[in-house]
Design an enzyme around this catalytic site. Structure first.
Site, PDB file in Angstrom:
ATOM      1  CG  HIS A  40       0.264   6.044  -0.521  1.00  0.00           C
ATOM      2  ND1 HIS A  40      -0.814   6.718  -1.064  1.00  0.00           N
ATOM      3  CD2 HIS A  40      -0.195   5.499   0.640  1.00  0.00           C
ATOM      4  CE1 HIS A  40      -1.873   6.576  -0.285  1.00  0.00           C
ATOM      5  NE2 HIS A  40      -1.529   5.834   0.760  1.00  0.00           N
ATOM      6  CG  HIS A 100      -1.746   1.156   1.472  1.00  0.00           C
ATOM      7  ND1 HIS A 100      -3.130   1.104   1.435  1.00  0.00           N
ATOM      8  CD2 HIS A 100      -1.441   2.440   1.770  1.00  0.00           C
ATOM      9  CE1 HIS A 100      -3.616   2.302   1.703  1.00  0.00           C
ATOM     10  NE2 HIS A 100      -2.603   3.143   1.915  1.00  0.00           N
ATOM     11  CD  GLU A 101       1.862   3.483   3.668  1.00  0.00           C
ATOM     12  OE1 GLU A 101       2.187   4.597   3.223  1.00  0.00           O
ATOM     13  OE2 GLU A 101       0.760   3.265   4.212  1.00  0.00           O
ATOM     14  CD  GLU A 131      -4.842   6.146   2.416  1.00  0.00           C
ATOM     15  OE1 GLU A 131      -4.814   5.079   3.054  1.00  0.00           O
ATOM     16  OE2 GLU A 131      -3.811   6.735   2.062  1.00  0.00           O
TER      17      GLU A 131
END
Length: 380
Positions: free
Chosen positions: A147, A143-144, A194
């Site tokens: 980003h 997930h990061e 997100e």
């Protein structure tokens, strides 16, 4: 994954796993339509990156980097080696050329974030590390990394700075209003980002059950034996469809101070995407490449975003969305429907009920605002 391929792009010693790698993948492959259209438009603006980098002298980025370096544990082969393996693995799968530094920060609240203007850095808290198992954590780190690949860290850093600035100038009415208007817009974008990063986490972990477990733990703690995925997703369905127009308005008010969508909503959105043709095409190796990003047309992204919102409004079970659909379709007696929808506000019992809901929202909103920006996880 052949061992020699792991020696490229700084991904040495990446753990060998039976997971598909997406060589040269563009972030457009997993970005939420609203997130994608906003990013493409911003990236197309002449001098946009230059202007934002010029702000680096005003933003406390260097201070943040020094703070994490001096008061957190930097992940490496010698420290939190299992997290370091996951990080390199995530960067290898998404073909992120440079592995960003990652820090573990002592904080009982489960949280993670990706920030930085010049180069992204990833921060996870001890609360998160202790809460999640290996596969759940793998989705979080993915997930990061998502980003970072999307360039979200730049805008996230600016959002954190402006939020802090808004608190400092709160005593200046007009100044605070101007800043909060920007903060509100950035939060709306970040909530969509997100959803994009959740998808990136699924592409890295390639385990939907692990992603669902992680989201449930964020919502209910480390009590999986007391929770059920289907029941958790049913909450999202109830939240989406339940109530009347008053509840629709309260939902909007509840989410405004947050930088993250509600956890059940994120779980439902991710499951829906995992079952879509778009996800299957990516897994089959059919996805946009970064080499094609320069040819991306803003109008195409806007069209996709518009189609997404149109379909969302049409399929939504939310009373307010249904009303919008009826207005667009020219349905009759809309005035009566609106009056009936808000009738609870007009009588004493409804006011008491509405007051209770609002009071709970204010209380919860205050907690959410405090924890969302600094506590709520970017990962899940």
């Amino acid at each position: 994954m052949p061992d020699d391929s792991h020696e490229q792009n700084g991904h040495e010693n990446v753990p060998s796993r039976q997971r598909r790698r997406f060589e040269g993948i563009s972030s457009r492959a997993y970005e939420h339509p609203a997130d994608r259209s906003a990013l493409v438009a911003l990236r197309k603006l002449s001098g946009f990156d230059t202007v934002f980098k010029a702000l680096s002298g005003l933003l406390p980025e260097r201070s943040l980097r020094l703070l994490f370096l001096s008061d957190s544990v930097r992940v490496s082969d010698q420290q939190f080696a299992h997290l370091n393996d996951m990080l390199r693995d995530a960067c290898y799968i998404l073909d992120l050329e440079k592995v960003p530094p990652m820090y573990v920060n002592q904080d009982p609240q489960p949280n993670a974030m990706c920030i930085g203007l010049d180069e992204p850095i990833i921060v996870v808290t001890t609360g998160l590390v202790e809460l999640l198992d290996e596969e759940e954590m793998r989705a979080v780190i993915g997930h990061e990394v998502g980003h970072a690949l999307s360039g979200h860290s730049v805008y996230r850093t600016i959002l954190l700075f402006l939020t802090s600035l808004a608190l400092k100038v709160a005593w200046i009415p007009l100044g605070n209003l101007a800043i909060m208007a920007i903060v509100t817009a950035l939060r709306e974008w970040f909530r969509k980002s997100e959803l994009s990063a959740d998808r990136a986490g699924l592409l890295v972990g390639q385990d939907l059950k692990a992603s669902m477990r992680g989201l449930m733990k964020i919502a209910g703690g480390n009590h999986l034996h007391e929770m059920n995925v289907d029941a958790f997703l049913a909450q999202a369905e109830e939240y989406e469809a339940g109530g009347d127009l008053r509840d629709s308005v309260l939902k909007i008010l509840n989410v405004l101070p947050r930088s993250h969508p509600f956890t059940t909503v994120r779980a439902a959105e991710l499951k829906k995407w995992a079952e879509s043709r778009d996800f299957q095409r990516i897994m089959d190796g059919h996805y946009p490449r970064r080499s094609e990003d320069k040819d991306t047309k803003v109008t195409d992204s806007f069209r996709e975003s518009a189609e997404h919102y149109t379909n969302h409004v049409k399929s939504s079970k939310d009373p307010l969305m249904k009303l919008v659909t009826d207005i667009a379709g020219g349905a009759g007696d809309l005035g009566g429907r609106v009056r009936r929808g808000f009738s609870g506000f007009a009588n004493g019992g409804g006011s008491a009920s509405g007051g209770t809901a609002s009071e709970g929202t204010a209380s919860g909103g205050g907690t959410t605002t405090d924890t969302t920006e600094d506590r709520r996880p970017d990962d899940e």
